[in-house]
Design a protein around this motif. Structure first.
Motif, PDB file in Angstrom:
ATOM      1  N   MET A   1       0.842  -1.183   0.000  1.00 44.40           N
ATOM      2  CA  MET A   1       0.000   0.000   0.000  1.00 44.40           C
ATOM      3  C   MET A   1       0.887   1.246   0.000  1.00 44.40           C
ATOM      4  O   MET A   1       0.985   1.946   0.972  1.00 44.40           O
ATOM      5  CB  MET A   1      -0.893  -0.024   1.239  1.00 44.40           C
ATOM      6  N   GLU A   2       1.530   1.475  -1.117  1.00 45.88           N
ATOM      7  CA  GLU A   2       2.423   2.617  -1.205  1.00 45.88           C
ATOM      8  C   GLU A   2       1.679   3.877  -1.585  1.00 45.88           C
ATOM      9  O   GLU A   2       0.852   3.854  -2.480  1.00 45.88           O
ATOM     10  CB  GLU A   2       3.505   2.332  -2.246  1.00 45.88           C
ATOM     11  N   GLY A   3       1.986   4.955  -0.900  1.00 43.13           N
ATOM     12  CA  GLY A   3       1.389   6.237  -1.229  1.00 43.13           C
ATOM     13  C   GLY A   3      -0.106   6.283  -1.013  1.00 43.13           C
ATOM     14  O   GLY A   3      -0.719   5.319  -0.571  1.00 43.13           O
ATOM     15  N   LYS A   4      -0.648   7.423  -1.317  1.00 42.28           N
ATOM     16  CA  LYS A   4      -2.088   7.616  -1.175  1.00 42.28           C
ATOM     17  C   LYS A   4      -2.721   7.620  -2.552  1.00 42.28           C
ATOM     18  O   LYS A   4      -2.097   7.981  -3.537  1.00 42.28           O
ATOM     19  CB  LYS A   4      -2.372   8.913  -0.440  1.00 42.28           C
ATOM     20  N   ASN A   5      -3.969   7.226  -2.581  1.00 40.21           N
ATOM     21  CA  ASN A   5      -4.744   7.201  -3.813  1.00 40.21           C
ATOM     22  C   ASN A   5      -6.001   8.027  -3.530  1.00 40.21           C
ATOM     23  O   ASN A   5      -7.047   7.477  -3.237  1.00 40.21           O
ATOM     24  CB  ASN A   5      -5.066   5.748  -4.172  1.00 40.21           C
ATOM     25  N   ILE A   6      -5.860   9.339  -3.577  1.00 38.36           N
ATOM     26  CA  ILE A   6      -6.947  10.237  -3.193  1.00 38.36           C
ATOM     27  C   ILE A   6      -7.930  10.389  -4.350  1.00 38.36           C
ATOM     28  O   ILE A   6      -7.549  10.723  -5.463  1.00 38.36           O
ATOM     29  CB  ILE A   6      -6.418  11.619  -2.760  1.00 38.36           C
ATOM     30  N   GLN A   7      -9.195  10.099  -4.044  1.00 37.57           N
ATOM     31  CA  GLN A   7     -10.271  10.211  -5.019  1.00 37.57           C
ATOM     32  C   GLN A   7     -11.394  11.057  -4.423  1.00 37.57           C
ATOM     33  O   GLN A   7     -11.398  11.348  -3.223  1.00 37.57           O
ATOM     34  CB  GLN A   7     -10.789   8.820  -5.394  1.00 37.57           C
ATOM     35  N   THR A   8     -12.357  11.423  -5.271  1.00 44.85           N
ATOM     36  CA  THR A   8     -13.483  12.244  -4.847  1.00 44.85           C
ATOM     37  C   THR A   8     -14.782  11.537  -5.182  1.00 44.85           C
ATOM     38  O   THR A   8     -14.905  10.919  -6.236  1.00 44.85           O
ATOM     39  CB  THR A   8     -13.440  13.618  -5.558  1.00 44.85           C
ATOM     40  N   ALA A   9     -15.746  11.636  -4.277  1.00 46.73           N
ATOM     41  CA  ALA A   9     -17.090  11.103  -4.500  1.00 46.73           C
ATOM     42  C   ALA A   9     -18.098  12.187  -4.149  1.00 46.73           C
ATOM     43  O   ALA A   9     -17.868  12.983  -3.233  1.00 46.73           O
ATOM     44  CB  ALA A   9     -17.332   9.873  -3.626  1.00 46.73           C
ATOM     45  N   THR A  10     -19.216  12.202  -4.869  1.00 43.93           N
ATOM     46  CA  THR A  10     -20.292  13.151  -4.593  1.00 43.93           C
ATOM     47  C   THR A  10     -21.597  12.368  -4.546  1.00 43.93           C
ATOM     48  O   THR A  10     -21.979  11.740  -5.539  1.00 43.93           O
ATOM     49  CB  THR A  10     -20.351  14.249  -5.681  1.00 43.93           C
ATOM     50  N   ILE A  11     -22.244  12.382  -3.380  1.00 46.59           N
ATOM     51  CA  ILE A  11     -23.457  11.590  -3.168  1.00 46.59           C
ATOM     52  C   ILE A  11     -24.479  12.386  -2.364  1.00 46.59           C
ATOM     53  O   ILE A  11     -24.129  13.263  -1.588  1.00 46.59           O
ATOM     54  CB  ILE A  11     -23.134  10.267  -2.421  1.00 46.59           C
ATOM     55  N   GLY A  12     -25.742  12.051  -2.575  1.00 51.96           N
ATOM     56  CA  GLY A  12     -26.816  12.689  -1.824  1.00 51.96           C
ATOM     57  C   GLY A  12     -27.836  11.659  -1.401  1.00 51.96           C
ATOM     58  O   GLY A  12     -28.302  10.862  -2.218  1.00 51.96           O
ATOM     59  N   GLY A  13     -28.165  11.674  -0.125  1.00 51.13           N
ATOM     60  CA  GLY A  13     -29.139  10.723   0.402  1.00 51.13           C
ATOM     61  C   GLY A  13     -30.044  11.395   1.409  1.00 51.13           C
ATOM     62  O   GLY A  13     -30.134  10.969   2.552  1.00 51.13           O
ATOM     63  N   GLY A  14     -30.684  12.475   1.001  1.00 49.33           N
ATOM     64  CA  GLY A  14     -31.526  13.236   1.919  1.00 49.33           C
ATOM     65  C   GLY A  14     -30.770  14.437   2.434  1.00 49.33           C
ATOM     66  O   GLY A  14     -29.936  15.010   1.746  1.00 49.33           O
ATOM     67  N   CYS A  15     -31.034  14.795   3.659  1.00 49.27           N
ATOM     68  CA  CYS A  15     -30.386  15.948   4.285  1.00 49.27           C
ATOM     69  C   CYS A  15     -28.873  15.753   4.334  1.00 49.27           C
ATOM     70  O   CYS A  15     -28.396  14.724   4.802  1.00 49.27           O
ATOM     71  CB  CYS A  15     -30.947  16.128   5.694  1.00 49.27           C
TER      72      CYS A  15
END
Length: 179
Positions: free
Chosen positions: A1-15
């Motif tokens: 597990m070398e380094g970071k694997n930064i990703q983005t997610a955008t989700i909506g489930g109500g408030c």
């Protein structure tokens, strides 16, 4: 597990207060920002405009995460388990298109994963899943008073009645994945 694997997610489930509180507890999640996406009205909407239901925007969170610690698939499974993806344009007493269940994918790979997770999760629900899977539209950060809402207001009525039980369920189902 070398380094970071930064990703983005955008989700909506109500408030977004609820969804934000859930993902602030997950190992590997770096940031969680409450905001709005998916609307038809140009420019940055305000909370009051979103609450009218007339802008078409959904209350969402945008999170960054280290995919070496928690995968996009795991995030979506947690998301599906901590809201009701079978109710169209509502979560509990929150009603309107701004409270719809939605996954805004950032890449084609995320779209494929999202569609697969929805298929996998379908058997867990008596009603059909109505979660939208759509390409990311402009994301607008919500006003400062909506950021870290649960952490700042845990005794507020909505928080103790709606969010605290979601966090209890999260701990029961995914305890090993939490901070």
């Amino acid at each position: 597990m070398e380094g970071k694997n930064i990703q983005t997610a955008t989700i909506g489930g109500g408030c977004f207060w609820c969804t934000e509180a859930v993902f602030q507890e997950v190992k590997g999640v770096k940031t969680v920002i409450s905001g709005y996406s998916g609307g038809t009205v140009p420019g940055k909407p305000t909370y009051r405009e979103i609450c009218s239901g007339l802008t078409g925007h959904a209350e969402v969170i945008q999170l960054t995460f280290d995919a070496n610690v928690v995968s996009f698939e795991e995030i979506l499974i947690m998301f599906m388990a901590t809201h009701d993806p079978t109710t169209l344009n509502r979560q509990g007493a929150d009603v309107g298109t701004q409270y719809r269940s939605v996954i805004f994918y950032h890449t084609e790979e995320q779209r494929t994963i999202a569609e697969a997770v929805l298929q996998q999760m379908a058997d867990y629900y008596e009603e059909p899943i109505v979660t939208e899977v759509t390409a990311l539209e402009p994301f607008y950060e919500a006003e400062a008073e909506h950021q870290d809402y649960y952490r700042s207001n845990p005794q507020q009525g909505y928080c103790s009645y709606v969010i605290t039980p979601k966090l209890t369920k999260l701990r029961q189902l995914f305890g090993e994945k939490l901070k």
